[in-house]
Motif scaffolding. Structure first.
Motif, PDB file in Angstrom:
ATOM      1  N   HIS A 214       0.839  -1.195   0.000  1.00 37.51           N
ATOM      2  CA  HIS A 214       0.000   0.000   0.000  1.00 37.51           C
ATOM      3  C   HIS A 214       0.880   1.254   0.000  1.00 37.51           C
ATOM      4  CE1 HIS A 214      -3.162   2.814   0.846  1.00 37.51           C
ATOM      5  NE2 HIS A 214      -4.064   1.833   0.835  1.00 37.51           N
ATOM      6  N   PRO A 215       0.631   2.170  -0.941  1.00 36.08           N
ATOM      7  CA  PRO A 215       1.474   3.366  -1.052  1.00 36.08           C
ATOM      8  C   PRO A 215       1.492   4.262   0.186  1.00 36.08           C
ATOM      9  CG  PRO A 215       0.197   3.055  -3.057  1.00 36.08           C
ATOM     10  CD  PRO A 215      -0.335   2.075  -2.038  1.00 36.08           C
ATOM     11  N   ARG A 216       0.518   4.090   1.076  1.00 30.65           N
ATOM     12  CA  ARG A 216       0.515   4.937   2.281  1.00 30.65           C
ATOM     13  C   ARG A 216       1.659   4.575   3.224  1.00 30.65           C
ATOM     14  NH1 ARG A 216      -1.436   2.249   6.836  1.00 30.65           N
ATOM     15  NH2 ARG A 216      -2.393   0.224   6.371  1.00 30.65           N
ATOM     16  N   LEU A 217       2.226   3.386   3.065  1.00 31.95           N
ATOM     17  CA  LEU A 217       3.262   2.920   3.980  1.00 31.95           C
ATOM     18  C   LEU A 217       4.639   3.432   3.569  1.00 31.95           C
ATOM     19  CD1 LEU A 217       2.070  -0.775   4.394  1.00 31.95           C
ATOM     20  CD2 LEU A 217       1.753   1.113   6.001  1.00 31.95           C
ATOM     21  N   ASN A 218       5.359   3.946   4.519  1.00 28.03           N
ATOM     22  CA  ASN A 218       6.703   4.457   4.282  1.00 28.03           C
ATOM     23  C   ASN A 218       7.720   3.384   4.671  1.00 28.03           C
ATOM     24  OD1 ASN A 218       8.860   6.169   3.734  1.00 28.03           O
ATOM     25  ND2 ASN A 218       8.802   7.102   5.767  1.00 28.03           N
ATOM     26  N   TRP A 219       7.929   2.424   3.759  1.00 33.49           N
ATOM     27  CA  TRP A 219       8.819   1.307   4.045  1.00 33.49           C
ATOM     28  C   TRP A 219      10.266   1.664   3.703  1.00 33.49           C
ATOM     29  CZ3 TRP A 219      11.312  -0.094  -0.380  1.00 33.49           C
ATOM     30  CH2 TRP A 219      10.681   0.208  -1.598  1.00 33.49           C
ATOM     31  N   GLN A 220      11.185   0.897   4.272  1.00 39.87           N
ATOM     32  CA  GLN A 220      12.614   1.059   4.003  1.00 39.87           C
ATOM     33  C   GLN A 220      13.108  -0.156   3.230  1.00 39.87           C
ATOM     34  OE1 GLN A 220      14.211   3.955   4.962  1.00 39.87           O
ATOM     35  NE2 GLN A 220      12.139   4.545   5.604  1.00 39.87           N
ATOM     36  N   GLY A 221      13.923   0.066   2.204  1.00 42.18           N
ATOM     37  CA  GLY A 221      14.427  -1.035   1.393  1.00 42.18           C
ATOM     38  C   GLY A 221      15.302  -1.982   2.200  1.00 42.18           C
ATOM     39  N   TYR A 222      15.163  -3.278   1.944  1.00 47.83           N
ATOM     40  CA  TYR A 222      15.951  -4.271   2.665  1.00 47.83           C
ATOM     41  C   TYR A 222      17.419  -4.204   2.239  1.00 47.83           C
ATOM     42  CZ  TYR A 222      17.482  -8.823   4.415  1.00 47.83           C
ATOM     43  OH  TYR A 222      18.154  -9.827   5.059  1.00 47.83           O
ATOM     44  N   TYR A 223      17.667  -3.937   0.952  1.00 44.05           N
ATOM     45  CA  TYR A 223      19.030  -3.835   0.437  1.00 44.05           C
ATOM     46  C   TYR A 223      19.432  -2.361   0.356  1.00 44.05           C
ATOM     47  CZ  TYR A 223      18.135  -8.642  -1.025  1.00 44.05           C
ATOM     48  OH  TYR A 223      17.821  -9.976  -1.048  1.00 44.05           O
ATOM     49  N   PRO A 224      20.509  -1.970   1.004  1.00 42.46           N
ATOM     50  CA  PRO A 224      20.913  -0.563   0.995  1.00 42.46           C
ATOM     51  C   PRO A 224      21.401  -0.108  -0.383  1.00 42.46           C
ATOM     52  CG  PRO A 224      22.590  -1.900   2.068  1.00 42.46           C
ATOM     53  CD  PRO A 224      21.417  -2.798   1.819  1.00 42.46           C
ATOM     54  N   ALA A 225      21.216   1.174  -0.653  1.00 47.68           N
ATOM     55  CA  ALA A 225      21.716   1.819  -1.882  1.00 47.68           C
ATOM     56  C   ALA A 225      21.189   1.146  -3.150  1.00 47.68           C
ATOM     57  CB  ALA A 225      23.237   1.841  -1.893  1.00 47.68           C
ATOM     58  N   THR A 226      19.969   0.666  -3.092  1.00 46.72           N
ATOM     59  CA  THR A 226      19.349   0.029  -4.250  1.00 46.72           C
ATOM     60  C   THR A 226      18.479   1.046  -4.983  1.00 46.72           C
ATOM     61  OG1 THR A 226      19.352  -2.164  -3.257  1.00 46.72           O
ATOM     62  CG2 THR A 226      17.732  -1.763  -4.974  1.00 46.72           C
ATOM     63  N   PHE A 232      13.217  -1.196  -4.031  1.00 46.11           N
ATOM     64  CA  PHE A 232      12.606  -2.399  -3.460  1.00 46.11           C
ATOM     65  C   PHE A 232      13.528  -3.609  -3.579  1.00 46.11           C
ATOM     66  CE2 PHE A 232       9.497  -5.964  -3.451  1.00 46.11           C
ATOM     67  CZ  PHE A 232       8.955  -5.725  -2.197  1.00 46.11           C
ATOM     68  N   ARG A 233      14.236  -3.736  -4.717  1.00 43.24           N
ATOM     69  CA  ARG A 233      15.147  -4.861  -4.905  1.00 43.24           C
ATOM     70  C   ARG A 233      16.241  -4.470  -5.898  1.00 43.24           C
ATOM     71  NH1 ARG A 233      14.701  -8.091  -9.526  1.00 43.24           N
ATOM     72  NH2 ARG A 233      15.479  -9.890  -8.377  1.00 43.24           N
ATOM     73  N   PRO A 234      17.421  -5.070  -5.785  1.00 41.49           N
ATOM     74  CA  PRO A 234      18.486  -4.788  -6.741  1.00 41.49           C
ATOM     75  C   PRO A 234      18.339  -5.635  -7.994  1.00 41.49           C
ATOM     76  CG  PRO A 234      19.282  -6.281  -5.065  1.00 41.49           C
ATOM     77  CD  PRO A 234      17.865  -5.953  -4.690  1.00 41.49           C
ATOM     78  N   GLY A 235      19.100  -5.288  -9.018  1.00 46.40           N
ATOM     79  CA  GLY A 235      19.112  -6.111 -10.227  1.00 46.40           C
ATOM     80  C   GLY A 235      18.362  -5.473 -11.376  1.00 46.40           C
ATOM     81  N   THR A 236      18.887  -5.667 -12.578  1.00 46.08           N
ATOM     82  CA  THR A 236      18.242  -5.136 -13.777  1.00 46.08           C
ATOM     83  C   THR A 236      16.837  -5.718 -13.909  1.00 46.08           C
ATOM     84  OG1 THR A 236      20.390  -4.975 -14.869  1.00 46.08           O
ATOM     85  CG2 THR A 236      18.437  -4.928 -16.285  1.00 46.08           C
ATOM     86  N   VAL A 237      15.883  -4.853 -14.185  1.00 40.13           N
ATOM     87  CA  VAL A 237      14.483  -5.280 -14.254  1.00 40.13           C
ATOM     88  C   VAL A 237      14.268  -6.179 -15.471  1.00 40.13           C
ATOM     89  CG1 VAL A 237      12.098  -4.487 -14.413  1.00 40.13           C
ATOM     90  CG2 VAL A 237      13.764  -3.157 -13.112  1.00 40.13           C
ATOM     91  N   ASN A 238      13.596  -7.309 -15.251  1.00 39.44           N
ATOM     92  CA  ASN A 238      13.376  -8.319 -16.289  1.00 39.44           C
ATOM     93  C   ASN A 238      12.123  -7.974 -17.089  1.00 39.44           C
ATOM     94  OD1 ASN A 238      13.185 -10.599 -17.859  1.00 39.44           O
ATOM     95  ND2 ASN A 238      13.367 -12.045 -16.167  1.00 39.44           N
ATOM     96  N   VAL A 239      12.252  -7.000 -17.997  1.00 42.35           N
ATOM     97  CA  VAL A 239      11.092  -6.498 -18.738  1.00 42.35           C
ATOM     98  C   VAL A 239      10.423  -7.579 -19.589  1.00 42.35           C
ATOM     99  CG1 VAL A 239      10.318  -4.829 -20.470  1.00 42.35           C
ATOM    100  CG2 VAL A 239      11.935  -4.131 -18.697  1.00 42.35           C
ATOM    101  N   PRO A 240      11.161  -8.434 -20.327  1.00 45.51           N
ATOM    102  CA  PRO A 240      10.480  -9.470 -21.115  1.00 45.51           C
ATOM    103  C   PRO A 240       9.607 -10.393 -20.267  1.00 45.51           C
ATOM    104  CG  PRO A 240      12.754  -9.247 -21.811  1.00 45.51           C
ATOM    105  CD  PRO A 240      12.624  -8.437 -20.567  1.00 45.51           C
TER     106      PRO A 240
END
Length: 380
Positions: A214-226, A232-240
């Motif tokens: 839910h966008p109302r939540l101010n969460w912190q990313g588990y992986y720093p500097a991502t 939300f997560r590291p890694g090139t987004v798998n568009v296909p």
């Protein structure tokens, strides 16, 4: 081979496969790149995000793409726990959750970060709402309950649980991996703070999933500097894979009612064939309105599930002994344990699950084989 293990994974839909190839060959840019090629991939990505959000009935700002269901569950839980919406160190979950949830809970307990209350299932394979009420404490900050049980197909009373969470300022996560594409989960998305889905469960590719937070939540990313997926997560987004999953999700949504009726026919036909051995088996299920008809979880009394699975395989039928994530561990089904069934009885469990391509003739052939195996075993 006649396939009856769609609850474990589905084949890739042909239209989804075509979209995968098109996206991989024409929209191959990195979505973080600032040039036009990256921009084209970014536009496709955001269109997919909007489509998934529409299918869930939620805001697109809350959709994040992942590598699959397990990562979705892990990052959703970690994100909710990072919000500090309420002070507390207590979590409630169920005994029958997917291993990706139970492993998180074990980690949190081992690190002495949280106390976790684990609830059983009632005889109908559901969480008792009174058990949830009794388990809630002043310091309860999170409840995580799967929407549909992947071994017996029962649906949980998530709307009631969600209201309890709202009343008590508790965050609520639901693993909807087994239900998305098989039943409408828009109502669940309205009461949950986060939900997770996985592409290969509804004819999309493996290795791709999504989370709604839910966008109302101010969460912190588990992986720093991502930077990918807004941190939300590291890694090139798998568009296909995302594009292919989106096409599969749209198709599943379009034919949702047709598929539900088809599964009801298959379930009825299968159980009708088993009538000659009615006293030898038990099917675990809830009322029809709270049950996925495509998943049949059952025990054949006196026959170990793994032996029956291997015998069916010998004759060209693929069934399972429960969640694929538990296969090979030779442990009793977690669902059986949650139902209070232990020992040899728990190891008698088998799961039969249908797909879009399954026919009435297919289920009758499987049913007749199981009847023969049981009758031969009883006579020997």
């Amino acid at each position: 081979m006649k396939y009856f293990d769609y609850a474990a994974t589905c084949p890739l839909d042909r239209e989804a496969a075509e979209i995968y190839i098109k996206a991989a060959t024409e929209y191959y840019g990195n979505t973080s790149s600032l040039h036009d090629t990256g921009g084209q991939a970014k536009e496709l990505l955001e269109n997919c995000r909007s489509e998934i959000a529409q299918l869930l009935g939620v805001q697109k700002e809350g959709i994040y793409f992942t590598s699959g269901g397990s990562e979705s569950n892990f990052l959703a839980i970690q994100s909710l726990l990072s919000t500090n919406l309420k002070t507390g160190k207590h979590i409630i979950t169920s005994m029958a959750e997917h291993s990706s949830i139970t492993s998180i809970m074990k980690k949190l307990i081992k690190e002495h970060l949280y106390e976790v209350t684990v609830l059983p299932l009632n005889p109908a394979g559901q969480i008792d709402i009174d058990e949830v009420k009794n388990a809630i404490r002043k310091d309860t900050i999170l409840i995580s309950i799967q929407h549909g049980n992947p071994e017996i197909g029962t649906l949980q009373p998530l709307e009631k649980i969600g209201r309890l969470c709202i009343e008590n300022q508790i965050l609520f996560h639901s693993d909807c991996i087994h239900t998305f594409g098989k039943t409408d989960i828009k109502q669940v998305a309205q009461v949950a703070d986060s939900i997770s889905i996985s592409g290969h469960k509804f004819y999309g590719p493996k290795g791709i999933g999504a989370v709604y937070i839910h966008p109302r939540l101010n969460w912190q990313g588990y992986y720093p500097a991502t930077t990918h997926e807004k941190g939300f997560r590291p890694g090139t987004v798998n568009v296909p894979a995302i594009a292919a999953m989106t096409v599969a999700a749209q198709k599943a949504g379009k034919y949702l009612n047709d598929h539900h009726s088809h599964y009801l026919r298959l379930r009825g036909a299968f159980l009708q064939v088993l009538e000659p051995i009615r006293k030898h088996y038990i099917v675990y299920h809830a009322d029809a309105s709270e049950q996925l008809p495509s998943t049949i979880g059952m025990r054949i009394k006196g026959i170990e599930g793994q032996l029956l699975m291997l015998e069916c395989n010998r004759y060209g039928f693929a069934i399972s002994t429960g969640s694929a994530c538990q296969t090979g561990m030779q442990l009793p089904s977690k669902t059986m344990e949650a139902l209070g069934i232990t020992g040899k009885s728990a190891k008698e469990f088998i799961r039969i699950s249908f797909g879009w391509e399954t026919t009435v003739n297919d289920v009758q052939l499987l049913g007749n084989l199981i009847v023969k195996i049981v009758q031969d075993t009883c006579q020997s």
